[in-house]
Design a protein around this motif. Structure first.
Motif, PDB file in Angstrom:
ATOM      1  N   ALA A   1      10.371   8.325  -4.858  1.00 30.19           N
ATOM      2  CA  ALA A   1      11.297   9.261  -4.723  1.00 30.19           C
ATOM      3  C   ALA A   1      10.764  10.427  -4.168  1.00 30.19           C
ATOM      4  O   ALA A   1       9.631  10.719  -4.558  1.00 30.19           O
ATOM      5  CB  ALA A   1      11.767   9.491  -6.230  1.00 30.19           C
ATOM      6  N   GLY A   2      11.593  10.931  -3.216  1.00 32.55           N
ATOM      7  CA  GLY A   2      11.001  12.116  -2.586  1.00 32.55           C
ATOM      8  C   GLY A   2      12.297  12.912  -1.846  1.00 32.55           C
ATOM      9  O   GLY A   2      13.503  12.748  -2.184  1.00 32.55           O
TER      10      GLY A   2
ATOM     11  N   LEU B   1       6.747  13.028  -1.566  1.00 30.20           N
ATOM     12  CA  LEU B   1       7.079  11.349  -1.728  1.00 30.20           C
ATOM     13  C   LEU B   1       5.872  11.242  -2.798  1.00 30.20           C
ATOM     14  O   LEU B   1       4.899  11.381  -2.736  1.00 30.20           O
ATOM     15  CB  LEU B   1       6.856  10.785  -0.525  1.00 30.20           C
ATOM     16  CG  LEU B   1       6.943   9.143  -0.798  1.00 30.20           C
ATOM     17  CD1 LEU B   1       8.492   8.891  -0.995  1.00 30.20           C
ATOM     18  CD2 LEU B   1       6.395   8.367   0.412  1.00 30.20           C
ATOM     19  N   THR B   2       6.857  10.860  -4.062  1.00 32.81           N
ATOM     20  CA  THR B   2       6.127  10.574  -5.281  1.00 32.81           C
ATOM     21  C   THR B   2       6.167   9.026  -5.551  1.00 32.81           C
ATOM     22  O   THR B   2       7.380   8.354  -5.680  1.00 32.81           O
ATOM     23  CB  THR B   2       6.514  11.294  -6.538  1.00 32.81           C
ATOM     24  OG1 THR B   2       6.484  12.783  -6.225  1.00 32.81           O
ATOM     25  CG2 THR B   2       5.767  10.853  -7.709  1.00 32.81           C
ATOM     26  N   LEU B   3       4.840   8.286  -5.667  1.00 35.86           N
ATOM     27  CA  LEU B   3       5.074   6.906  -6.044  1.00 35.86           C
ATOM     28  C   LEU B   3       4.996   6.563  -7.399  1.00 35.86           C
ATOM     29  O   LEU B   3       3.974   7.078  -8.071  1.00 35.86           O
ATOM     30  CB  LEU B   3       3.923   6.286  -5.545  1.00 35.86           C
ATOM     31  CG  LEU B   3       3.489   6.706  -3.980  1.00 35.86           C
ATOM     32  CD1 LEU B   3       2.478   5.786  -3.123  1.00 35.86           C
ATOM     33  CD2 LEU B   3       4.840   6.351  -3.220  1.00 35.86           C
TER      34      LEU B   3
ATOM     35  N   PRO C   1       0.832  -1.122   0.098  1.00 30.33           N
ATOM     36  CA  PRO C   1      -0.050   0.017  -0.164  1.00 30.33           C
ATOM     37  C   PRO C   1       0.953   1.184   0.089  1.00 30.33           C
ATOM     38  O   PRO C   1       2.055   1.366   0.492  1.00 30.33           O
ATOM     39  CB  PRO C   1      -0.747  -0.232   1.275  1.00 30.33           C
ATOM     40  CG  PRO C   1       0.026  -1.057   2.252  1.00 30.33           C
ATOM     41  CD  PRO C   1       0.666  -2.040   1.357  1.00 30.33           C
ATOM     42  N   GLY C   2       0.209   2.544  -0.589  1.00 31.29           N
ATOM     43  CA  GLY C   2       1.110   3.609  -0.236  1.00 31.29           C
ATOM     44  C   GLY C   2       1.257   4.176   0.823  1.00 31.29           C
ATOM     45  O   GLY C   2       2.387   4.784   1.047  1.00 31.29           O
ATOM     46  N   THR C   3       0.479   3.590   1.854  1.00 34.29           N
ATOM     47  CA  THR C   3       0.795   4.147   3.287  1.00 34.29           C
ATOM     48  C   THR C   3       1.910   3.309   3.653  1.00 34.29           C
ATOM     49  O   THR C   3       2.644   3.913   4.598  1.00 34.29           O
ATOM     50  CB  THR C   3      -0.336   3.719   4.108  1.00 34.29           C
ATOM     51  OG1 THR C   3      -0.643   2.206   3.949  1.00 34.29           O
ATOM     52  CG2 THR C   3      -1.777   4.478   3.753  1.00 34.29           C
TER      53      THR C   3
END
Length: 463
Positions: A114-115, A58-60, A35-37
């Protein structure tokens, strides 16, 4: 891990359904995804290790597919700080031990996120007054959640018990207020996280009530801005989700515990729809190492596998002169039995080899089939324990020798229910592995010639 040169840092770890079984409850479009979380938790945990407990961005990029079998190796790389103390970071993964059979060293690394990390800001203006006051606030309208998870499943989100933590929701003006709680199955793990990914995900499930991407359209986190955890180990939370911008494709998130103490905040969370076609393509690439074929195990119900008489091999014997039933079952000892098992790998494989050679060399067995039963020889699912090395050796040897004319597969404990049939009972643990049906239906001269050629050429494996 500190790097030898520079002020960067590298954190590594592994994920699998065996070590983190609760991840199986996050399936999107039939594919188990991290999950993104969880990416948010990884970023904050990595940042705290270098004194940066604030995620500026923070880019997924690419979904991380969790394979049914095998591990995923993670790398979180943090660059040296700039003049303001901000650090660039990336999250990569590489699969290991997958069903595709490819060597892990040949698997390419995939960048998933990345972030930018930074030290905590002193000018935090996040407001939690609404969540800290009377709950629910006066004027809030309850939302019926009785069919919420059924509707999510229809939209492509098959949430397991660990992710079914959404307990209540209210509309309050243009905002959505929610209550979420970790189910008992995973609540004991809460202290190991800043905010358990399943609990944060449950709080964000309220975004579906905002229709940020249109009715019935599944959405997932895409870009996190201004993410920060303030307390750790929460089990029950309140959250306020507010839409941002005219399109409503982003939300502002404020989270407290059930007493109103601040837990987490996200200044801006951009959401995006799920492309199911792209997701399936990523699943094939990541889960099967680029191959279009993979071994999948299916649980078999209690159905008869033969309608003829059978007997244990030790009851029939090779030197006896009595009649031989149509099926004879050879039980292979496993390493876990009685603590010490039935012998070492070489001893057991050699014993099975001797039985098979004797079977092919006696005419009284020409009309029967030999069933070699292994236990725990393969991993049929994420809940299975370690592979039994003895059974795996026998399983592999039978496959290499291709002695079977007919093969049967079972994930059940084989239990005889009568002297006329061999019937598998409902699945239990430990799992019985592959059942090799060693046939001798070929004419006797072909069997003898094949065995003789193997012996003469030295093809028989030695322990």
């Amino acid at each position: 891990m500190e790097l030898a040169e520079g002020d960067g840092c590298l954190l590594t770890g592994r994920l699998s359904l065996r070590t983190h079984p609760w991840l199986a409850g996050h399936a999107v479009g039939g594919v188990v995804l991290l999950p993104g979380t969880a990416f948010a938790e990884l970023a904050l945990h990595a940042g705290e290790s270098v004194g940066c407990d604030h995620v500026d961005e923070l880019t997924l990029h690419t979904p991380l597919v969790i394979p049914e079998v095998g591990d995923v190796t993670l790398q979180v790389a943090i660059a040296a700080p700039d003049e303001s103390g901000r650090r660039m970071m990336t999250i990569h993964s590489r699969g290991e031990g997958g069903s595709g059979g490819a060597d892990a060293s040949a698997s390419a690394w995939t960048r998933h996120a990345a972030g930018v990390l930074s030290p905590a800001k002193d000018d935090d203006t996040a407001s939690y007054e609404l969540l800290a006051g009377p709950w629910p606030p006066v004027g809030a309208t309850p939302v019926d959640l009785n069919t919420a998870y059924d509707q999510m499943a229809d939209a492509g989100f098959a949430y397991g018990l660990a992710f079914q933590g959404l307990r209540a929701a209210w509309r309050y003006g243009d905002d959505i207020l929610v209550e979420a709680r970790l189910p008992e199955e995973v609540s004991g793990d809460a202290a190991a996280y800043g905010l358990h990914p399943a609990l944060l995900d449950a709080a964000l499930q309220g975004t579906g009530l905002l229709s940020v991407a249109g009715p019935g359209t599944p959405v997932v986190p895409h870009v996190w801005n201004g993410l920060r955890f303030r307390t750790h180990g929460a089990v029950s939370v309140r959250a306020c989700l507010s839409t941002l911008g005219a399109t409503g494709a982003a939300v502002c998130v404020r989270i407290t515990d059930d007493t109103g103490v601040p837990v987490a905040s996200v200044d801006r969370l951009e959401l995006r729809p799920v492309d199911m076609g792209q997701l399936r393509a990523v699943s094939v690439s990541a889960g099967r190492r680029g191959s279009l074929y993979a071994v999948q195990w299916a649980e078999v119900g209690p159905v008869p596998v033969c309608g003829q008489a059978w007997a244990w091999h030790e009851d029939v014997g090779e030197s006896g002169g009595g009649p031989v039933p149509g099926v004879v079952v050879l039980r292979c000892p496993d390493a876990g039995a009685d603590g010490g098992g039935g012998g070492g790998v070489g001893e057991v494989v050699g014993g099975v080899l001797g039985v098979v050679q004797g079977w092919l060399g006696l005419e009284r067995f020409a009309g029967s089939r030999l069933v070699v039963v292994t236990r725990g020889a393969v991993v049929a699912g994420p809940e299975d324990g370690p592979v039994d090395v003895v059974g795996a050796a026998v399983w592999g040897w039978c496959g290499r020798r291709r002695l079977s004319i007919r093969t049967g597969l079972s994930s059940s404990t084989w239990t005889p229910t009568s002297t006329a049939a061999l019937t598998p009972m409902p699945a239990t643990r430990p799992v019985w592995g592959l059942v090799w049906m060693v046939g001798v239906w070929l004419r006797w001269w072909r069997v003898v010639s094949r065995s003789w050629r193997c012996v003469v050429s030295g093809c028989w494996p030695h322990a």
